[in-house]
Design a protein around this motif. Structure first.
Motif, PDB file in Angstrom:
ATOM      1  N   PRO A  35       0.730  -1.347   0.188  1.00  0.00           N
ATOM      2  CA  PRO A  35       0.262   0.360   0.259  1.00  0.00           C
ATOM      3  C   PRO A  35       0.904   1.103   0.274  1.00  0.00           C
ATOM      4  N   PRO A  36       0.684   1.934  -1.003  1.00  0.00           N
ATOM      5  CA  PRO A  36       1.205   3.474  -0.722  1.00  0.00           C
ATOM      6  C   PRO A  36       0.642   4.278   0.300  1.00  0.00           C
ATOM      7  N   GLY A  37       1.879   5.048   0.995  1.00  0.00           N
ATOM      8  CA  GLY A  37       1.717   6.518   1.731  1.00  0.00           C
ATOM      9  C   GLY A  37       0.921   7.499   1.445  1.00  0.00           C
ATOM     10  N   GLU A  38      -0.006   7.783   2.373  1.00  0.00           N
ATOM     11  CA  GLU A  38      -0.211   9.111   2.329  1.00  0.00           C
ATOM     12  C   GLU A  38       0.440  10.306   1.157  1.00  0.00           C
ATOM     13  N   ALA A  39       2.061  10.368   0.970  1.00  0.00           N
ATOM     14  CA  ALA A  39       2.253  11.245   0.640  1.00  0.00           C
ATOM     15  C   ALA A  39       2.334  11.140  -0.986  1.00  0.00           C
ATOM     16  N   GLU A  40       2.264   9.505  -1.214  1.00  0.00           N
ATOM     17  CA  GLU A  40       2.018   9.016  -2.658  1.00  0.00           C
ATOM     18  C   GLU A  40       0.367   8.964  -3.530  1.00  0.00           C
ATOM     19  N   MET A  41      -0.641   8.874  -2.133  1.00  0.00           N
ATOM     20  CA  MET A  41      -1.917   9.116  -2.699  1.00  0.00           C
ATOM     21  C   MET A  41      -1.988  10.484  -2.834  1.00  0.00           C
ATOM     22  N   ALA A  42      -1.824  11.407  -2.009  1.00  0.00           N
ATOM     23  CA  ALA A  42      -1.473  12.816  -2.495  1.00  0.00           C
ATOM     24  C   ALA A  42      -1.239  13.425  -3.792  1.00  0.00           C
ATOM     25  N   SER A  43      -0.231  13.090  -4.126  1.00  0.00           N
ATOM     26  CA  SER A  43       0.674  13.038  -4.999  1.00  0.00           C
ATOM     27  C   SER A  43       0.185  12.429  -6.102  1.00  0.00           C
ATOM     28  N   ARG A  44      -1.619  10.829  -6.193  1.00  0.00           N
ATOM     29  CA  ARG A  44      -1.607  10.616  -7.565  1.00  0.00           C
ATOM     30  C   ARG A  44      -3.096  11.510  -7.339  1.00  0.00           C
ATOM     31  N   PHE A  45      -3.700  11.548  -6.545  1.00  0.00           N
ATOM     32  CA  PHE A  45      -4.852  12.847  -6.248  1.00  0.00           C
ATOM     33  C   PHE A  45      -4.659  14.486  -6.459  1.00  0.00           C
ATOM     34  N   SER A  46      -3.315  14.543  -6.706  1.00  0.00           N
ATOM     35  CA  SER A  46      -3.400  16.314  -7.779  1.00  0.00           C
ATOM     36  C   SER A  46      -2.867  15.117  -9.277  1.00  0.00           C
ATOM     37  N   ALA A  47      -1.928  14.433  -9.736  1.00  0.00           N
ATOM     38  CA  ALA A  47      -2.132  14.153 -10.862  1.00  0.00           C
ATOM     39  C   ALA A  47      -3.998  14.689 -11.435  1.00  0.00           C
ATOM     40  N   ILE A  48      -4.808  13.477 -10.733  1.00  0.00           N
ATOM     41  CA  ILE A  48      -5.444  13.375 -11.374  1.00  0.00           C
ATOM     42  C   ILE A  48      -6.698  14.452 -11.542  1.00  0.00           C
ATOM     43  N   THR A  49      -6.843  15.459 -10.444  1.00  0.00           N
ATOM     44  CA  THR A  49      -7.661  16.626 -10.393  1.00  0.00           C
ATOM     45  C   THR A  49      -6.988  17.821 -10.891  1.00  0.00           C
ATOM     46  N   GLY A  50      -5.247  17.524 -11.694  1.00  0.00           N
ATOM     47  CA  GLY A  50      -5.260  18.318 -11.991  1.00  0.00           C
ATOM     48  C   GLY A  50      -4.952  18.062 -13.866  1.00  0.00           C
ATOM     49  N   ASN A  51      -5.727  17.764 -14.068  1.00  0.00           N
ATOM     50  CA  ASN A  51      -6.409  17.250 -15.999  1.00  0.00           C
ATOM     51  C   ASN A  51      -7.760  17.448 -15.578  1.00  0.00           C
ATOM     52  N   TYR A  53      -9.937  15.314 -14.040  1.00  0.00           N
ATOM     53  CA  TYR A  53     -10.952  14.330 -13.968  1.00  0.00           C
ATOM     54  C   TYR A  53     -11.416  14.521 -13.075  1.00  0.00           C
ATOM     55  N   PRO A  54     -12.494  13.979 -13.010  1.00  0.00           N
ATOM     56  CA  PRO A  54     -13.638  14.286 -10.918  1.00  0.00           C
ATOM     57  C   PRO A  54     -13.163  12.844  -9.656  1.00  0.00           C
ATOM     58  N   TYR A  55     -13.349  13.159  -8.779  1.00  0.00           N
ATOM     59  CA  TYR A  55     -12.066  12.834  -7.754  1.00  0.00           C
ATOM     60  C   TYR A  55     -13.943  12.556  -6.981  1.00  0.00           C
ATOM     61  N   ILE A  56     -14.387  11.877  -6.451  1.00  0.00           N
ATOM     62  CA  ILE A  56     -15.539  11.887  -5.666  1.00  0.00           C
ATOM     63  C   ILE A  56     -15.704  11.237  -4.210  1.00  0.00           C
ATOM     64  N   ALA A  57     -16.058  12.324  -3.154  1.00  0.00           N
ATOM     65  CA  ALA A  57     -15.925  10.914  -2.421  1.00  0.00           C
ATOM     66  C   ALA A  57     -17.254  10.871  -1.375  1.00  0.00           C
ATOM     67  N   ALA A  58     -17.302   9.795  -0.401  1.00  0.00           N
ATOM     68  CA  ALA A  58     -19.223   9.444  -0.367  1.00  0.00           C
ATOM     69  C   ALA A  58     -19.004   9.804   0.788  1.00  0.00           C
ATOM     70  N   ILE A  59     -19.197  10.850   1.999  1.00  0.00           N
ATOM     71  CA  ILE A  59     -19.324  11.274   3.204  1.00  0.00           C
ATOM     72  C   ILE A  59     -20.668  10.232   4.079  1.00  0.00           C
ATOM     73  N   SER A  60     -20.514   9.650   5.467  1.00  0.00           N
ATOM     74  CA  SER A  60     -22.214   9.195   6.399  1.00  0.00           C
ATOM     75  C   SER A  60     -21.751  11.074   6.782  1.00  0.00           C
ATOM     76  N   ALA A  61     -23.610  10.537   7.243  1.00  0.00           N
ATOM     77  CA  ALA A  61     -24.154  11.866   8.343  1.00  0.00           C
ATOM     78  C   ALA A  61     -22.796  12.413   9.253  1.00  0.00           C
ATOM     79  N   ASP A  62     -22.704  11.007   9.813  1.00  0.00           N
ATOM     80  CA  ASP A  62     -21.273  11.875  11.070  1.00  0.00           C
ATOM     81  C   ASP A  62     -20.145  11.952  10.063  1.00  0.00           C
ATOM     82  N   GLY A  63     -19.476  12.570   8.930  1.00  0.00           N
ATOM     83  CA  GLY A  63     -18.229  13.033   8.726  1.00  0.00           C
ATOM     84  C   GLY A  63     -17.731  11.665   8.555  1.00  0.00           C
ATOM     85  N   VAL A  64     -17.752  11.030   8.418  1.00  0.00           N
ATOM     86  CA  VAL A  64     -16.795   9.673   8.238  1.00  0.00           C
ATOM     87  C   VAL A  64     -17.111   9.599   6.361  1.00  0.00           C
ATOM     88  N   LEU A  65     -15.235   9.216   5.939  1.00  0.00           N
ATOM     89  CA  LEU A  65     -15.790   9.527   4.650  1.00  0.00           C
ATOM     90  C   LEU A  65     -15.419   7.240   4.077  1.00  0.00           C
TER      91      LEU A  65
END
Length: 185
Positions: A35-51, A53-65
């Motif tokens: 599993p990649p760490g947070e820095a790698e996942m942040a890099s992947r996130f930025s590469a995707i959203t920087g182009n 592309y949509p990146y969507i989160a589902a959040i529970s009523a109590d704020g949990v992803l």
């Protein structure tokens, strides 16, 4: 289960990383072994959203992803620019609760609005729940690749599924608009 969908943000990276970590360690959707760490996942996130592309989160009523989904390039050669690949990952407690279905529907809506013409699902491990969610959204079987990965002591197959978006391949895309401008030098 009550939840809302919103754009994922960099502040979601710790929870996204935890969900993906569980999937890498215990599942077959991803063929990553470590599993990649947070820095790698942040890099992947930025590469995707920087182009854009949509990146969507589902959040529970109590704020949990509960899960996340994104679209990204299937391949980076210019002719593929109208085709996106979807990815969906859910926390264990969110599976079978309609979260994946909602994330996929929103991803399809956003990718269609952006002008993409096809969406492909590359389903690692030929996971039956993922196949069912995609089939319910209108995806059609596009192929089976046998023995594409070896994980958890067994060979895994990959299923390809495809969905036309918008006008699909019935018309030519409009030149000079997104995603026509992707990967152009």
């Amino acid at each position: 289960m009550s939840f809302t969908l919103r754009d994922a943000t960099l502040s979601d990276i710790p929870a996204i990383t935890a969900i993906y970590r569980e999937s890498v360690l215990n599942g077959v959707a991803s063929y990553e072994m470590t599993p990649p760490g947070e820095a790698e996942m942040a890099s992947r996130f930025s590469a995707i959203t920087g182009n854009r592309y949509p990146y969507i989160a589902a959040i529970s009523a109590d704020g949990v992803l509960l899960g996340y989904a994104y679209a990204s390039a299937f391949r980076t050669r210019t002719a593929y620019r109208f085709l996106v690949e979807d990815s969906i990952y859910l926390a264990p407690e969110a599976r079978g609760q309609g979260v994946g279905k909602a994330l996929l529907a929103e991803l399809i809506r956003r990718c269609t609005a952006l002008g993409f013409r096809q969406m492909v699902a590359v389903i690692g491990g030929a996971h039956p729940a993922s196949v069912a969610v995609h089939r319910a959204a209108g995806f059609e079987h596009g192929g089976l690749m046998k023995g594409t990965g070896f994980k958890h002591g067994r060979w895994l197959d990959t299923i390809l599924m495809q969905l036309p978006l918008g006008e699909g391949l019935t018309t030519d895309p409009q030149a000079g608009t997104y995603p026509d401008t992707l990967y152009r030098s």
